[in-house]
Design a protein around this motif. Structure first.
Motif, PDB file in Angstrom:
ATOM      1  N   CYS A  24       0.899  -1.156   0.000  1.00 17.98           N
ATOM      2  CA  CYS A  24       0.000   0.000   0.000  1.00 17.98           C
ATOM      3  C   CYS A  24       0.931   1.197   0.000  1.00 17.98           C
ATOM      4  O   CYS A  24       1.277   1.707  -1.060  1.00 17.98           O
ATOM      5  CB  CYS A  24      -0.938  -0.061   1.203  1.00 17.98           C
ATOM      6  SG  CYS A  24      -1.945   1.409   1.415  1.00 17.98           S
ATOM      7  N   SER A  34       1.411  -3.939   4.619  1.00 16.24           N
ATOM      8  CA  SER A  34       0.813  -4.942   3.734  1.00 16.24           C
ATOM      9  C   SER A  34       1.676  -6.202   3.738  1.00 16.24           C
ATOM     10  O   SER A  34       1.155  -7.322   3.821  1.00 16.24           O
ATOM     11  CB  SER A  34       0.715  -4.401   2.311  1.00 16.24           C
ATOM     12  OG  SER A  34      -0.053  -3.231   2.285  1.00 16.24           O
ATOM     13  N   GLY A  49      -7.681  -0.367  14.488  1.00 14.50           N
ATOM     14  CA  GLY A  49      -7.603   0.910  13.779  1.00 14.50           C
ATOM     15  C   GLY A  49      -7.851   0.681  12.304  1.00 14.50           C
ATOM     16  O   GLY A  49      -6.917   0.621  11.508  1.00 14.50           O
ATOM     17  N   SER A 104      -1.647  -1.836  11.411  1.00 17.14           N
ATOM     18  CA  SER A 104      -0.821  -1.060  10.470  1.00 17.14           C
ATOM     19  C   SER A 104      -1.485   0.219  10.004  1.00 17.14           C
ATOM     20  O   SER A 104      -0.886   1.009   9.292  1.00 17.14           O
ATOM     21  CB  SER A 104      -0.524  -1.861   9.204  1.00 17.14           C
ATOM     22  OG  SER A 104      -0.170  -3.160   9.483  1.00 17.14           O
ATOM     23  N   GLY A 105      -2.729   0.384  10.354  1.00 17.16           N
ATOM     24  CA  GLY A 105      -3.417   1.575   9.889  1.00 17.16           C
ATOM     25  C   GLY A 105      -3.305   2.646  10.962  1.00 17.16           C
ATOM     26  O   GLY A 105      -2.296   3.323  11.079  1.00 17.16           O
ATOM     27  N   HIS A 114       5.497   4.107  10.869  1.00 14.67           N
ATOM     28  CA  HIS A 114       5.535   5.144   9.836  1.00 14.67           C
ATOM     29  C   HIS A 114       4.196   5.877   9.697  1.00 14.67           C
ATOM     30  O   HIS A 114       4.115   6.868   9.000  1.00 14.67           O
ATOM     31  CB  HIS A 114       6.079   4.639   8.488  1.00 14.67           C
ATOM     32  CG  HIS A 114       5.225   3.681   7.692  1.00 14.67           C
ATOM     33  ND1 HIS A 114       5.742   2.561   7.078  1.00 14.67           N
ATOM     34  CD2 HIS A 114       3.911   3.679   7.368  1.00 14.67           C
ATOM     35  CE1 HIS A 114       4.789   1.927   6.424  1.00 14.67           C
ATOM     36  NE2 HIS A 114       3.675   2.577   6.583  1.00 14.67           N
ATOM     37  N   LYS A 115       3.184   5.399  10.363  1.00 16.80           N
ATOM     38  CA  LYS A 115       1.909   6.120  10.303  1.00 16.80           C
ATOM     39  C   LYS A 115       1.799   7.066  11.504  1.00 16.80           C
ATOM     40  O   LYS A 115       2.392   8.121  11.507  1.00 16.80           O
ATOM     41  CB  LYS A 115       0.742   5.119  10.268  1.00 16.80           C
ATOM     42  CG  LYS A 115       0.822   4.198   9.048  1.00 16.80           C
ATOM     43  CD  LYS A 115      -0.317   4.399   8.078  1.00 16.80           C
ATOM     44  CE  LYS A 115      -0.092   3.647   6.785  1.00 16.80           C
ATOM     45  NZ  LYS A 115      -0.706   2.312   6.794  1.00 16.80           N
TER      46      LYS A 115
HETATM   47  C1  PLP Z   1      -5.489  -1.255   8.656  1.00 14.20           C
HETATM   48  C2  PLP Z   1      -4.357  -1.177   7.687  1.00 14.20           C
HETATM   49  N1  PLP Z   1      -3.594  -2.259   7.493  1.00 14.20           N
HETATM   50  C3  PLP Z   1      -2.558  -2.262   6.631  1.00 14.20           C
HETATM   51  C4  PLP Z   1      -2.245  -1.138   5.904  1.00 14.20           C
HETATM   52  C5  PLP Z   1      -1.117  -1.200   4.948  1.00 14.20           C
HETATM   53  O1  PLP Z   1       0.014  -0.596   5.470  1.00 14.20           O
HETATM   54  P1  PLP Z   1       1.192  -0.170   4.468  1.00 14.20           P
HETATM   55  O2  PLP Z   1       0.725   1.042   3.747  1.00 14.20           O
HETATM   56  O3  PLP Z   1       2.340   0.097   5.376  1.00 14.20           O
HETATM   57  O4  PLP Z   1       1.439  -1.324   3.552  1.00 14.20           O
HETATM   58  C6  PLP Z   1      -3.012   0.021   6.061  1.00 14.20           C
HETATM   59  C7  PLP Z   1      -2.709   1.225   5.278  1.00 14.20           C
HETATM   60  O5  PLP Z   1      -3.515   2.089   5.133  1.00 14.20           O
HETATM   61  C8  PLP Z   1      -4.095   0.004   6.977  1.00 14.20           C
HETATM   62  O6  PLP Z   1      -4.875   1.077   7.147  1.00 14.20           O
END
Ligand code: PLP
Ligand code: PLP
Lengths: 478, 478
Positions: free
Chosen positions: A445, B161, B310, B339-340, B373-374
């Protein structure tokens, strides 16, 4: 900008303001940059300094005081920590740093990396990365031109290993688009081919992608480490002819003696699995003896050959022309893994040099993985997967085989294979061409900007400069 | 250092020397850094400046003059290019940059990123990244402590991801280690569960890993976007009971009327596949009626639940306790995708707040994906997959189920699942503990250093500072 719920805006605001006052921020960054220039760049590339101040793990742990505590530290302490991190790290730009995978410090690439980090954006849509979406497109186009392709597609991946996985995933998707939704269980057993000198990422990729390492058929290499095309041909026939169960005596049997693999039902679709191999699938079938023989004999389906241009240990270049002939005969996807020492792609203008095959160009490949973070020292990570639009020149062979599954239309293959059309990111009603939203071409992503460092060094040195550099490295290597 | 063929040393030397004279290198980098500070950091975070100077693609292409040419350019031209790149890029550190995925500029994290780029090493072995191997270990340990785990493992991945994919791959490997070698075709159909509000990376991952998106069973979410545990339970039962072919009337049939799925052979092993589902496998079998009913009824094998802490759009936190109960009952791997907006992990000290479930901690999860990183603005990419060693606390339930496949021994799970033991990198006869060679824990080969930026900001601000920051963001969000 994407419309966002109010809740997120509030959260963002709180974080931004946390960055503190601009003067302090600048002072900190100036101080750190000074340390970087002195310690990492000047001393780090000076032959009179050490490549690394080597310490045993236990001692190093103490010296670094890695533990993360409740309380924060002063700016002076933080600057000391920066110095220590650099002091005890390996200086990969040092003239005596010899590594098989990367080395050297390119100042323009580093400049590009520092800008990338300061901008800290993600490469998914034009609206969030307008400059880098266009820049990636141009860098990829230019890389394709250098390998001799006038059209196609591509993407920057987090390393050559993942580029290789992409190639395998694209090849299987192109042949069996159903796989994306229904998975491997509904496909015949697949086989891919690579030489014994290939990089381990092919095996790792096969495992990760659910194919299993058994699906990787290992082709012989000659004494210089180059794939033997005759053995490739042999391995392909062997895989195709694979009979999980010997039915040689079956003709002599009476119908009643047959194992009951004849199955009569009208619906739903039915398939047989013997020895883990799918023997037949589709609408309901009553298998007669000839059918049975046909299905039994089907073996594994070869779908991809991964040739290596610049093997990891020996630096060998697989003979791409002969391998391309085999691929064409069998309708296989030809992937060229140039992620190791593959600089030959850029040295394409040199004449063919059969002895070393350094200059064998991947012009007939379907995909090429190429790592500017290695020979070009662009900085980790900078890895491109390039796809050729082979629809035109493959047409002849496709017509001969009488099928269209061999056509590699890159047209949107990356997006079709990896896309999920998530509406929160990739709205289709944008006020610009949504083709520029490259984020759906990848399985990630968020995706780092990996193109700027290469673009900037390319702008500064020109194709000529880069080619000279690669040629020089290869000349020294002969 | 790893012993290397002479050929590579020569190549490396040629490249290092190319970096040019140290004074020019320093001058270039100083100039670029000056531009970065003025344009990206000062103006880029000032509320009185624009977030982005927006241009349409065609116009922007012209303004940037992206084309890569044969000739290199002068330093002045290059510096102008740097200015243009920054001018037309989105300033993600700007106080008015509102993005659902990341924002804010942290000066310590940026300092860590600049050092990382200047050192440009890869995270595979202790000898090439002594500082960062130890540092990654400490940061991961600390992240585990924050989610409430006293032991376990983990790794930094190129984004959430891919962290999610790792979790799925580890869960299937832990249950079916054969899968690595033999692939998915030899396994029963697998099912994983996630809510309709999950991130699209779960679907993308299922496709990439060869499971197919059909293997993702979508569980209902309530009106606040939280997974409904009762529906999870229902979906699991449905998957398990899945009957690809209705055999309800089978008891009334005479033996002769039975479709011929009874297959008598002594060897080799035999299996049936109907509707794409494996009905039985193992040594040769003659299926009697009860057998047939048993196998037909076996359906898909649930192996993982991915709960989201989240969610991407609504910021919802799935009810982890109730989901963990379901997982424990069925022996499923519980992955928590944080990750979100998953900052809740760090906010673990807050009391339980049932209304928003912000603070639901993943203490009973097998794995957690978490993206500094978020919310923490550590900089793209900084994404950790954390694994819990659940062998102790799960023992009870395992004994109840009377099987040991449910034990999550993280002990080397990453290495066993992803490792290839490539001898050119991971020699076993090194003079230090080869456990420190973390490179074989991943499906990549070269791997960026992603821990330093987080470590440095953590050192500077302390856990207290980071927690305050997250709490503040969440408080504002309520
Ligand atoms: C809930 C959730 N999981 C996974 C991801 C993916 O993370 P990444 O962008 O680091 O691959 C996101 C990204 O928006 C997310 O919101
Ligand atoms: C031939 C070859 N392919 C692929 C790779 C993997 O590249 P990366 O380290 O970027 O994943 C390497 C790395 O050594 C290699 O030598």
């Amino acid at each position: 900008m994407t419309a966002l719920p109010q809740i997120l805006m509030a959260a963002s605001e709180a974080l931004s303001s946390h960055a503190g006052d601009p003067v302090a921020v600048e002072a900190l960054l100036q101080a750190v940059f000074g340390i970087v220039v002195d310690e990492a760049i000047q001393k780090g590339t000076s032959a009179s300094e050490k490549v690394c101040e080597w310490k045993e793990p236990e001692e190093l742990k103490k010296l670094l005081d890695l533990e993360l505590r409740s309380q924060g530290e002063s700016q002076e302490q933080i600057l000391d920590r920066c110095r220590a991190v650099i002091r005890y790290s390996v200086k990969t730009g040092h003239p005596r740093f010899f590594n098989q995978l990367f080395s050297g410090l390119d100042p323009h690439a580093l400049a590009g990396r520092i800008i990338t980090e300061s901008l800290n954006t993600s490469q998914y849509t034009y609206e969030i990365a307008p400059v880098f979406v266009l820049m990636e497109e141009e860098v990829l186009r230019k890389l394709r031109v250098l390998v001799g392709w006038s059209s196609g597609d591509g993407i920057f991946c987090p390393g050559g290993s993942i580029s290789n996985m992409y190639a395998v995933n694209l090849a299987r998707y192109q042949r069996y688009p159903d796989c994306k939704q229904r998975g491997l269980r509904t496909l015949p057993p697949l086989a891919l081919f690579t030489s014994k000198e290939c990089h381990y990422s092919i095996q790792k990729g096969a495992a990760f992608l659910g194919l299993g390492t058994d699906s990787v058929r290992v082709v012989k290499a000659d004494d210089r480490g180059r794939m033997v095309p005759e053995d490739l041909e042999r391995q392909i026939s062997m895989a195709e002819a694979e009979r999980p169960w010997d039915i040689s005596g079956i003709e002599d049997m009476e119908q009643e003696q047959l194992p009951s693999f004849a199955w009569t039902v009208s619906t739903p679709p039915v398939a047989f699995l013997v020895h883990g191999y799918l023997l037949g699938a589709g609408a309901a079938i009553h298998l007669s003896l000839p059918d049975v023989k046909g299905t039994f004999g089907s073996g594994a389906v070869p779908f991809l050959v991964s040739a290596t241009s610049g093997t990891t240990v020996l630096g060998a270049f697989d003979p791409l022309e002969a391998i391309a002939d085999v691929c064409q005969r069998h309708g296989l996807w030809l992937h060229v893994d140039g992620s190791g020492k593959g600089g030959g792609a850029l040295g394409g203008e040199l004449e063919e040099e059969p002895l070393t095959c350094l200059c064998s160009t991947p012009s007939r490949a379907d995909s090429v993985a190429w790592n500017p973070h290695k020979l070009l020292a662009a900085g980790l990570q900078c890895s491109a997967l390039l796809l050729q639009d082979t629809s035109t020149w493959k047409k002849a062979s496709v017509e001969r085989v009488g099928s269209d599954i061999l056509l590699t239309l890159t047209q949107n293959l990356l997006k079709r294979c990896h896309g999920s059309q998530a509406s929160y990111l990739f709205q289709q009603d944008k006020f610009y061409d949504v083709e520029l939203d490259t984020g759906d071409k990848v399985v990630q992503c968020g995706r780092r900007v990996d193109c700027l460092k290469l673009w900037l060094m390319w702008k500064a040195q020109g194709s000529q400069g880069l080619e000279r550099r690669i040629d020089q490295a290869f000349a020294l290597a002969r």
